[in-house]
Design an enzyme around this catalytic site. Structure first.
Site, PDB file in Angstrom:
ATOM      1  N   PHE A  68       3.974  48.443  31.841  1.00 54.63           N
ATOM      2  CA  PHE A  68       2.960  47.724  32.040  1.00 54.63           C
ATOM      3  C   PHE A  68       3.019  46.981  33.567  1.00 54.63           C
ATOM      4  O   PHE A  68       3.642  45.967  33.549  1.00 54.63           O
ATOM      5  CB  PHE A  68       2.292  46.586  31.202  1.00 54.63           C
ATOM      6  CG  PHE A  68       0.864  45.972  31.431  1.00 54.63           C
ATOM      7  CD1 PHE A  68      -0.234  46.892  31.065  1.00 54.63           C
ATOM      8  CD2 PHE A  68       0.633  45.055  32.010  1.00 54.63           C
ATOM      9  CE1 PHE A  68      -1.513  46.334  31.389  1.00 54.63           C
ATOM     10  CE2 PHE A  68      -0.561  44.282  32.336  1.00 54.63           C
ATOM     11  CZ  PHE A  68      -1.707  45.202  31.986  1.00 54.63           C
ATOM     12  N   VAL A  69       2.363  47.339  34.500  1.00 56.59           N
ATOM     13  CA  VAL A  69       2.302  47.150  35.823  1.00 56.59           C
ATOM     14  C   VAL A  69       1.212  46.096  36.463  1.00 56.59           C
ATOM     15  O   VAL A  69       0.321  46.371  35.884  1.00 56.59           O
ATOM     16  CB  VAL A  69       2.589  48.291  36.797  1.00 56.59           C
ATOM     17  CG1 VAL A  69       3.524  49.130  36.574  1.00 56.59           C
ATOM     18  CG2 VAL A  69       1.207  48.898  37.025  1.00 56.59           C
ATOM     19  N   ASP A 128      -3.853  56.543  32.610  1.00 56.72           N
ATOM     20  CA  ASP A 128      -2.944  56.087  31.542  1.00 56.72           C
ATOM     21  C   ASP A 128      -3.237  57.206  30.198  1.00 56.72           C
ATOM     22  O   ASP A 128      -2.914  58.350  30.363  1.00 56.72           O
ATOM     23  CB  ASP A 128      -3.133  54.892  31.250  1.00 56.72           C
ATOM     24  CG  ASP A 128      -2.186  54.309  30.183  1.00 56.72           C
ATOM     25  OD1 ASP A 128      -1.037  54.742  30.178  1.00 56.72           O
ATOM     26  OD2 ASP A 128      -2.677  53.266  29.451  1.00 56.72           O
ATOM     27  N   LYS A 171       0.741  57.942  34.669  1.00 64.45           N
ATOM     28  CA  LYS A 171       1.554  57.637  33.619  1.00 64.45           C
ATOM     29  C   LYS A 171       1.417  59.018  32.882  1.00 64.45           C
ATOM     30  O   LYS A 171       0.777  58.831  31.571  1.00 64.45           O
ATOM     31  CB  LYS A 171       1.148  56.445  32.791  1.00 64.45           C
ATOM     32  CG  LYS A 171       1.738  55.209  33.513  1.00 64.45           C
ATOM     33  CD  LYS A 171       1.409  54.163  32.435  1.00 64.45           C
ATOM     34  CE  LYS A 171       1.872  52.624  33.042  1.00 64.45           C
ATOM     35  NZ  LYS A 171       1.198  51.641  31.960  1.00 64.45           N
ATOM     36  N   ASP A 177      -7.033  53.279  40.013  1.00 63.96           N
ATOM     37  CA  ASP A 177      -5.701  52.742  40.117  1.00 63.96           C
ATOM     38  C   ASP A 177      -4.590  53.395  39.490  1.00 63.96           C
ATOM     39  O   ASP A 177      -3.365  53.586  39.824  1.00 63.96           O
ATOM     40  CB  ASP A 177      -5.721  51.095  39.738  1.00 63.96           C
ATOM     41  CG  ASP A 177      -6.393  50.903  38.314  1.00 63.96           C
ATOM     42  OD1 ASP A 177      -6.985  52.120  37.695  1.00 63.96           O
ATOM     43  OD2 ASP A 177      -6.842  49.898  37.861  1.00 63.96           O
TER      44      ASP A 177
HETATM   45  P1  5GP Z   1      -6.933  54.989  30.329  1.00 66.12           P
HETATM   46  O1  5GP Z   1      -8.229  54.977  30.075  1.00 66.12           O
HETATM   47  O2  5GP Z   1      -6.286  56.202  31.038  1.00 66.12           O
HETATM   48  O3  5GP Z   1      -5.998  54.579  29.118  1.00 66.12           O
HETATM   49  O4  5GP Z   1      -6.459  53.658  31.245  1.00 66.12           O
HETATM   50  C1  5GP Z   1      -7.048  53.696  32.557  1.00 66.12           C
HETATM   51  C2  5GP Z   1      -7.197  52.007  33.075  1.00 66.12           C
HETATM   52  O5  5GP Z   1      -5.952  51.302  31.956  1.00 66.12           O
HETATM   53  C3  5GP Z   1      -6.591  51.905  34.326  1.00 66.12           C
HETATM   54  O6  5GP Z   1      -7.770  52.008  35.253  1.00 66.12           O
HETATM   55  C4  5GP Z   1      -6.251  50.284  34.308  1.00 66.12           C
HETATM   56  O7  5GP Z   1      -7.134  49.684  34.730  1.00 66.12           O
HETATM   57  C5  5GP Z   1      -5.840  50.172  32.809  1.00 66.12           C
HETATM   58  N1  5GP Z   1      -4.291  50.394  32.777  1.00 66.12           N
HETATM   59  C6  5GP Z   1      -3.559  51.498  32.491  1.00 66.12           C
HETATM   60  N2  5GP Z   1      -2.179  51.360  32.505  1.00 66.12           N
HETATM   61  C7  5GP Z   1      -2.108  49.830  33.027  1.00 66.12           C
HETATM   62  C8  5GP Z   1      -0.864  49.066  33.634  1.00 66.12           C
HETATM   63  O8  5GP Z   1       0.317  49.544  33.552  1.00 66.12           O
HETATM   64  N3  5GP Z   1      -1.431  47.903  34.287  1.00 66.12           N
HETATM   65  C9  5GP Z   1      -2.482  47.399  34.384  1.00 66.12           C
HETATM   66  N4  5GP Z   1      -2.866  46.265  34.864  1.00 66.12           N
HETATM   67  N5  5GP Z   1      -3.661  48.301  33.870  1.00 66.12           N
HETATM   68  C10 5GP Z   1      -3.319  49.558  33.228  1.00 66.12           C
HETATM   69 MG    MG Z   2      -9.242  50.799  35.556  1.00 65.25          MG
END
Ligand code: 5GP
Ligand code: MG
Length: 189
Positions: free
Chosen positions: A162-163, A108, A136, A105
């Site tokens: 945060f979406v 981040d 992001k 999805d």
């Molecule tokens: P990372 O491990 O890259 O920090 O985070 C990845 C996961 O964080 C994504 O698969 C998602 O589930 C969650 N995530 C990151 N940013 C957002 C956001 O803006 N909204 C939501 N709902 N989930 C996010």
């Molecule tokens: Mg995820």
């Protein structure tokens, strides 16, 4: 719908998402058309967030593919990744020697993706590509490396909000909104 009232603004509406998903699917169709004679690429969705994106994407990929899911947990009920994702549900399909397209999805911090890539690599995938709806880049803490001839596909670059919607949740709610929007801060403060 009552859920719409919790949204401050829409970032990408249904039509914009659909258009971009079609473009990504055509690109994937083109890039993988010469690999399918050896074996069908495996499209791996990261549950739960990628389920809607994956469903729309695979219906627009015009190649034989197989589909599977993994589940990685890092968020709990907050809005910040805790940095230590855990694979809580593994693949059913054997990906040894296969081309894998990991469908996320959002990327981040990069924690989840780097952990998943390492995991799929250890299972012997011959290439690992990533197709994420959102990226992001301003929030990246961990870099990830694709495997073999893997490519990176991204729908949209996402500002640091945060979406929710189109698969994205807050505390497991809002996934069924047909668009991607920003949640009103009072909803999680
Ligand atoms: P990372 O491990 O890259 O920090 O985070 C990845 C996961 O964080 C994504 O698969 C998602 O589930 C969650 N995530 C990151 N940013 C957002 C956001 O803006 N909204 C939501 N709902 N989930 C996010
Ligand atoms: Mg995820």
């Amino acid at each position: 719908m009552a859920l719409d009232n919790d949204i401050e603004r829409i970032l990408w509406n249904e039509e914009e998402i659909s258009q971009r998903v079609s473009e990504l699917a055509s690109q994937i169709t083109q890039d993988f058309s010469d690999t399918v004679s050896s074996s069908a690429p495996v499209v791996v969705g990261v549950a739960t967030g990628a389920f809607i994106f994956l469903a729309d994407l695979v219906r627009k990929i015009k190649l034989p593919i197989t589909v599977d899911f993994v589940r990685a947990e890092s968020y709990g009920f907050g809005t910040e990744s805790n940095g230590a994702p855990r694979i809580s549900c593994d693949l059913k399909i054997d990906i040894q020697g296969k081309h894998v397209i990991l469908v996320e999805d959002i990327v981040d911090t990069g924690n989840t993706l780097s952990c998943l890539i390492a995991h799929l690599k250890s299972k012997g995938a011959s290439s690992i590509s990533v197709c994420t709806l959102l990226d992001k880049p301003s929030r990246r803490k961990v870099n990830f490396e694709l495997v073999g001839k893997g490519k990176f596909y991204c729908g949209f670059e996402c500002p640091d909000y945060f979406v929710v919607g189109y698969g994205f949740d807050f505390a497991e709610v809002y996934r069924n909104l047909p668009y991607v929007g920003v949640l009103k801060p009072e909803m999680y403060e």
